[in-house]
Design an enzyme around this catalytic site. Structure first.
Site, PDB file in Angstrom:
ATOM      1  N   ASP A  69      40.498  39.250  38.427  1.00  7.30           N
ATOM      2  CA  ASP A  69      39.714  40.125  37.854  1.00  7.30           C
ATOM      3  C   ASP A  69      40.264  41.359  37.496  1.00  7.30           C
ATOM      4  OD1 ASP A  69      37.260  41.625  37.662  1.00  7.30           O
ATOM      5  OD2 ASP A  69      36.372  39.628  38.527  1.00  7.30           O
ATOM      6  N   HIS A  90      42.182  40.665  34.358  1.00  5.88           N
ATOM      7  CA  HIS A  90      41.218  41.680  33.242  1.00  5.88           C
ATOM      8  C   HIS A  90      41.358  42.771  32.455  1.00  5.88           C
ATOM      9  CE1 HIS A  90      37.500  39.074  34.772  1.00  5.88           C
ATOM     10  NE2 HIS A  90      38.756  38.143  34.187  1.00  5.88           N
TER      11      HIS A  90
END
Length: 409
Positions: free
Chosen positions: A230, A254
């Site tokens: 993430d 991310h």
């Protein structure tokens, strides 16, 4: 008789010495240093039993300016949330291992494995570098894959307080985010941390953000390694004056993300500076995520954000601006984002993206109904093959790069 005489003579000498001793007023450099209290909690030695109460008791006893030691070679079982009540300028030395249980039913009720609520002055550190916080998250990864709704704790969750330093140890296999902070906390410093979330099954360690930096002022992140699934660092609403200096982001994360912002409120982020980042196999190296407009969303404001000195290695994009985050194209056409993005700088980027979107190396879909001031200098990100393209839309200024139409997101 001789013994009594000698004894009296010795006492007389002591009295004379005491009388002759200079007073504190005459020796202003005299300092009496009180020794810090030190507590080492006992462990049950059984991972089915809870060592958290013993650690909490140690913090209560030695937390006022004292030291709590988790010794090398010892594992403590955390079956309930570890709070730091009673810690004021305390020193928590993590040289052994703190390992959370895999009781997802209990942890669904806890904010964090470790919870710092309004703590003013704490160091959580390893002097040897051997300390480990083990989130034991495999059960959570597998359960999330089957039912992606249940709650999971952040490894270390900070709510309010001030002067918090977290340094020098490893955090692994967290069930959710590694670190989270909000509540107006001030002066938080993270340094020399190794953070790894890895699954032993095919179920990814979802939502394992490295750092969720919410409502807070003056945060520093320095010399850290993050491998997760993430955001590597998420600059969330209310964060102000954040410096990241020396970070490696790997795994399938991310990247270094502002947001997401504006889902339901008028969110803001300002004064963020990132330098010396190495981004490996990320969705994007750096970027901003905002929701569209409309009555159900808030209008976001992002100002004075700089990424400087970023190496891109196998990421989808070097930079990405998303103004239709979490929504459909139809929703964003009907209610375009009115977010304000000003003073956004991408400096000294280099490296190579992956093949996913080549030859595009950036996708800059700025808010159609808002403001978007982007500045690129020394931008040298290239695709694996072909000539680099930067997809752009709705940029209000001359960004310093050649743009091609087709930005989306």
């Amino acid at each position: 008789m001789l013994f009594i005489s000698l004894h009296l003579a010795f006492v007389s000498i002591l009295l004379v010495g005491a009388i002759a001793a200079p007073t504190d007023e005459l020796t202003p450099d005299r300092v009496v240093v009180a020794k810090r209290a030190t507590c080492t909690p006992a462990t049950m030695g059984d991972d089915q039993l809870d060592d958290t109460p013993a650690i909490i008791a140690a913090i209560a006893s030695c937390g006022s300016g004292g030291t709590i030691v988790i010794p090398t070679g010892t594992t403590y079982s955390l079956r309930t949330m570890l709070t730091f009540s009673g810690c004021v300028n305390c020193d928590f030395q993590l040289e052994g291992t703190l390992k959370a249980s895999d009781d997802t039913t209990y942890w669904a009720t806890a904010s964090g494995i470790i919870y710092l609520n309004a703590i003013k002055g704490v160091r959580i550190r390893s002097l040897t570098g051997a300390g480990i916080l083990d989130g034991n998250g495999q059960t959570s990864y597998d359960q999330w894959a089957a039912s992606p709704t249940f709650a999971r704790p952040t490894a270390i969750y900070i709510n309010g307080g001030s002067d918090i330093t977290i340094t020098g140890f490893k955090v692994k296999n967290v069930p959710n985010a590694f670190f989270g902070q909000k509540g107006g906390v001030t002066n938080v410093n993270y340094a020399s941390l190794t953070m790894i979330a890895a699954s032993k099954s095919t179920n990814l360690p979802k939502n394992t953000d490295g750092f969720d930096i919410g409502e807070s002022t003056y945060t520093t992140i320095k010399s850290v390694y993050v491998s997760n699934q993430d955001d590597c660092v998420a600059f969330k609403s209310g964060c102000n004056y954040v410096t990241v200096d020396g970070i490696t982001c790997a795994g399938t994360n991310h990247g270094l993300s502002v947001g997401s912002l504006g889902k339901t409120n008028a969110d803001w982020v300002k004064n963020v500076y990132v330098t010396g980042a190495t981004m490996v196999n990320c969705g994007k190296a750096a970027g901003i995520k905002v929701y569209p407009g409309g009555s159900t969303h808030g209008t976001s404001t992002v100002s004075n954000v700089t990424w400087d000195g970023v190496t891109v290695s196998g990421c989808d994009y070097g930079a990405q601006i998303q103004s239709c985050y979490g929504s459909t194209a139809a929703e964003c056409t009907a209610d375009p984002s009115a977010a304000s993005l000003t003073g956004i700088y991408f400096k000294n980027f280099q490296g190579t993206t992956n093949t996913k979107y080549e030859p595009a190396v950036s996708n800059l879909d700025c808010p159609p109904a808002g403001t978007c001031d982007l500045y690129f200098t020394s931008w040298a990100v290239v695709p694996p093959a072909g000539t680099a393209e930067n997809l752009c839309a709705n940029i209000d200024n001359s960004p310093g790069i050649s743009c091609t139409t087709g930005a989306s997101g």
